[in-house]
Design a protein around this motif. Structure first.
Motif, PDB file in Angstrom:
ATOM      1  N   THR A 118       5.178  12.335  -0.773  1.00 35.58           N
ATOM      2  CA  THR A 118       4.686  12.598  -2.059  1.00 35.58           C
ATOM      3  C   THR A 118       3.312  12.811  -1.988  1.00 35.58           C
ATOM      4  O   THR A 118       2.786  13.555  -2.966  1.00 35.58           O
ATOM      5  N   ASN A 119       2.347  12.366  -1.091  1.00 37.50           N
ATOM      6  CA  ASN A 119       1.115  12.566  -1.354  1.00 37.50           C
ATOM      7  C   ASN A 119       0.359  12.245   0.058  1.00 37.50           C
ATOM      8  O   ASN A 119       0.977  11.293   0.941  1.00 37.50           O
ATOM      9  N   PRO A 120      -0.525  12.871   0.543  1.00 38.47           N
ATOM     10  CA  PRO A 120      -1.271  12.533   1.976  1.00 38.47           C
ATOM     11  C   PRO A 120      -2.337  11.628   1.798  1.00 38.47           C
ATOM     12  O   PRO A 120      -2.975  11.158   3.072  1.00 38.47           O
ATOM     13  N   ASP A 121      -2.629  11.004   0.776  1.00 38.59           N
ATOM     14  CA  ASP A 121      -3.830  10.160   0.566  1.00 38.59           C
ATOM     15  C   ASP A 121      -3.505   8.863   1.709  1.00 38.59           C
ATOM     16  O   ASP A 121      -2.500   8.139   1.732  1.00 38.59           O
ATOM     17  N   VAL A 122      -4.442   8.876   2.646  1.00 38.37           N
ATOM     18  CA  VAL A 122      -4.215   7.635   3.772  1.00 38.37           C
ATOM     19  C   VAL A 122      -4.868   6.208   3.090  1.00 38.37           C
ATOM     20  O   VAL A 122      -4.189   5.215   3.692  1.00 38.37           O
ATOM     21  N   THR A 123      -5.667   6.058   2.309  1.00 42.04           N
ATOM     22  CA  THR A 123      -5.889   4.921   1.661  1.00 42.04           C
ATOM     23  C   THR A 123      -5.614   5.120   0.171  1.00 42.04           C
ATOM     24  O   THR A 123      -5.932   6.056  -0.725  1.00 42.04           O
ATOM     25  N   GLY A 124      -5.879   3.902  -0.501  1.00 49.50           N
ATOM     26  CA  GLY A 124      -5.841   3.813  -2.035  1.00 49.50           C
ATOM     27  C   GLY A 124      -6.728   2.585  -2.320  1.00 49.50           C
ATOM     28  O   GLY A 124      -7.303   1.791  -1.833  1.00 49.50           O
ATOM     29  N   PRO A 125      -7.339   2.700  -3.705  1.00 43.93           N
ATOM     30  CA  PRO A 125      -8.293   1.748  -4.101  1.00 43.93           C
ATOM     31  C   PRO A 125      -7.900   0.487  -4.659  1.00 43.93           C
ATOM     32  O   PRO A 125      -6.617   0.316  -4.936  1.00 43.93           O
ATOM     33  N   SER A 126      -8.437  -0.622  -4.486  1.00 47.44           N
ATOM     34  CA  SER A 126      -8.070  -2.060  -4.847  1.00 47.44           C
ATOM     35  C   SER A 126      -9.255  -2.712  -5.283  1.00 47.44           C
ATOM     36  O   SER A 126     -10.608  -2.545  -4.873  1.00 47.44           O
ATOM     37  N   VAL A 127      -9.486  -3.618  -6.098  1.00 49.28           N
ATOM     38  CA  VAL A 127     -10.530  -4.648  -6.384  1.00 49.28           C
ATOM     39  C   VAL A 127     -10.992  -5.070  -4.789  1.00 49.28           C
ATOM     40  O   VAL A 127     -12.305  -5.347  -4.603  1.00 49.28           O
ATOM     41  N   GLU A 128     -10.375  -5.368  -4.022  1.00 42.09           N
ATOM     42  CA  GLU A 128     -10.592  -6.180  -2.942  1.00 42.09           C
ATOM     43  C   GLU A 128     -11.070  -4.954  -1.879  1.00 42.09           C
ATOM     44  O   GLU A 128     -11.898  -5.451  -0.815  1.00 42.09           O
ATOM     45  N   GLY A 129     -10.566  -3.911  -1.969  1.00 37.62           N
ATOM     46  CA  GLY A 129     -11.161  -2.655  -1.042  1.00 37.62           C
ATOM     47  C   GLY A 129     -10.144  -1.909  -0.628  1.00 37.62           C
ATOM     48  O   GLY A 129      -9.177  -2.005  -1.610  1.00 37.62           O
ATOM     49  N   ALA A 130     -10.193  -0.887   0.225  1.00 36.34           N
ATOM     50  CA  ALA A 130      -9.225  -0.161   0.636  1.00 36.34           C
ATOM     51  C   ALA A 130      -7.913  -0.498   1.030  1.00 36.34           C
ATOM     52  O   ALA A 130      -7.616  -1.718   1.702  1.00 36.34           O
ATOM     53  N   LEU A 131      -6.888   0.166   0.559  1.00 42.02           N
ATOM     54  CA  LEU A 131      -5.368  -0.322   0.930  1.00 42.02           C
ATOM     55  C   LEU A 131      -4.739   0.937   1.666  1.00 42.02           C
ATOM     56  O   LEU A 131      -5.049   2.086   1.319  1.00 42.02           O
ATOM     57  N   PRO A 132      -4.109   0.570   2.584  1.00 40.41           N
ATOM     58  CA  PRO A 132      -3.197   1.718   3.296  1.00 40.41           C
ATOM     59  C   PRO A 132      -2.213   2.333   2.217  1.00 40.41           C
ATOM     60  O   PRO A 132      -1.655   1.889   1.300  1.00 40.41           O
ATOM     61  N   ALA A 133      -2.266   3.740   2.282  1.00 31.79           N
ATOM     62  CA  ALA A 133      -1.314   4.525   1.408  1.00 31.79           C
ATOM     63  C   ALA A 133      -0.449   5.242   1.868  1.00 31.79           C
ATOM     64  O   ALA A 133      -0.360   5.212   3.287  1.00 31.79           O
ATOM     65  N   ALA A 134       0.234   6.335   1.362  1.00 29.78           N
ATOM     66  CA  ALA A 134       1.423   6.923   1.759  1.00 29.78           C
ATOM     67  C   ALA A 134       1.021   7.841   3.242  1.00 29.78           C
ATOM     68  O   ALA A 134       1.954   7.984   4.059  1.00 29.78           O
ATOM     69  N   GLY A 135      -0.049   8.358   3.151  1.00 32.36           N
ATOM     70  CA  GLY A 135      -0.422   9.290   4.326  1.00 32.36           C
ATOM     71  C   GLY A 135      -0.568   8.382   5.648  1.00 32.36           C
ATOM     72  O   GLY A 135      -0.287   8.994   6.638  1.00 32.36           O
ATOM     73  N   SER A 136      -1.045   7.233   5.649  1.00 32.15           N
ATOM     74  CA  SER A 136      -1.200   6.256   6.736  1.00 32.15           C
ATOM     75  C   SER A 136       0.007   6.003   7.312  1.00 32.15           C
ATOM     76  O   SER A 136       0.406   5.982   8.336  1.00 32.15           O
ATOM     77  N   VAL A 137       0.967   5.429   6.282  1.00 33.52           N
ATOM     78  CA  VAL A 137       2.500   5.220   6.809  1.00 33.52           C
ATOM     79  C   VAL A 137       3.198   6.417   7.302  1.00 33.52           C
ATOM     80  O   VAL A 137       3.993   6.518   8.242  1.00 33.52           O
ATOM     81  N   ALA A 138       2.849   7.773   6.583  1.00 29.35           N
ATOM     82  CA  ALA A 138       3.297   8.956   6.993  1.00 29.35           C
ATOM     83  C   ALA A 138       3.184   9.141   8.411  1.00 29.35           C
ATOM     84  O   ALA A 138       4.001   9.709   9.385  1.00 29.35           O
ATOM     85  N   ALA A 139       1.682   8.859   8.867  1.00 33.12           N
ATOM     86  CA  ALA A 139       1.463   9.195  10.052  1.00 33.12           C
ATOM     87  C   ALA A 139       2.041   8.240  10.958  1.00 33.12           C
ATOM     88  O   ALA A 139       2.394   8.566  12.308  1.00 33.12           O
TER      89      ALA A 139
END
Length: 259
Positions: free
Chosen positions: A148-169
């Protein structure tokens, strides 16, 4: 860009433009209200495929942003539309949440892990090693790979989270197959949004807070591009890119009088 037509339609990113870290950006409620009263077509875009438009409408409403459900366009909706056009009535193995599965069901797709036409990877709060393994095996067996999207990280209160782009890799490394990404910065995401509101690129503006997705996507789709500094980008960072937005403003509050 000097002889562009007046802006008659608006596309805007959500996170970093209308909301930031769970709070409305100052001026965003007034901006949305002005959009609605103007009668001009507009869509709120998001690469996040977790939520349905109804979910996002409720989330925005709690923050004082009155955005209609039909004015929300996600990478999940764009992905479902793309697959519905490419292979009507197809089948898919999906890693994702309600935003993606609901969109695929709506276009007539059957979700299955038995010889699916596609493996469709979206965002989820809990990526499962078992599901990723199954996706790898299905792709090895011939399923086409969509993300759906290439974003490698997403935001959270605690910090960056792995997103779809990272799992796709990870899946690509295991299979040797690269996915087709539907969401920003693929101009398809922008064109599908334009078609949804019957807008024309020469009279539409895209507002975003990321140079590498929002601005690039708008630029390649032929839109006026407006970078806001209310999200992750700074004015200095824009100089690192080989392309530029049409203009830079502090926030959508600076655009209210233009609508």
């Amino acid at each position: 860009m000097l002889d562009r037509k007046p802006v008659e339609s608006w596309l805007t990113d959500m996170d970093g433009v209308l909301v930031h870290e769970g709070q409305p950006v100052p001026g965003a409620p007034e901006f949305v209200k002005r959009l609605r009263t103007s009668g001009k077509p507009f869509l709120v875009l998001t690469n996040n495929s977790i939520y349905t438009p109804r979910d996002l409408q409720a989330r925005l409403s709690r923050m004082g942003l009155d955005v209609p459900e039909e004015a929300i366009w996600s990478s999940a909706l764009a992905t479902a539309q793309f697959l519905g056009e490419q292979r009507p009535g197809g089948t898919a193995y999906v890693i994702g949440e309600a935003g993606l599965t609901t969109a695929l069901h709506a276009v007539g797709y059957v979700l299955t892990d038995f010889a699916p036409d596609y493996v469709v990877l979206g965002e989820t709060r809990t990526y499962s090693f078992e599901a990723i393994t199954k996706a790898i095996r299905l792709i090895n067996d011939g399923a086409r790979f969509i993300c759906t999207n290439p974003d490698v990280t997403g935001p959270s209160v605690e910090g960056a989270l792995p997103a779809a782009g990272s799992v796709a890799a990870m899946i690509s490394k295991a299979t040797g197959i690269e996915p087709y990404f539907v969401g920003k910065p693929n101009p398809m995401m922008m064109r599908s949004a334009l078609n949804t509101i019957n807008a024309h690129s020469e009279s539409t503006a895209m507002i975003g807070d990321r140079m590498d997705t929002d601005i690039l996507c708008g630029l390649e789709a032929g839109l006026e591009t407006i970078l806001v500094l209310s999200g992750i980008s700074t004015r200095a960072e824009t100089e690192r890119y080989p392309y530029r937005p049409s203009r830079i403003v502090d926030s959508v509050a600076d655009l209210i009088d233009e609508i």
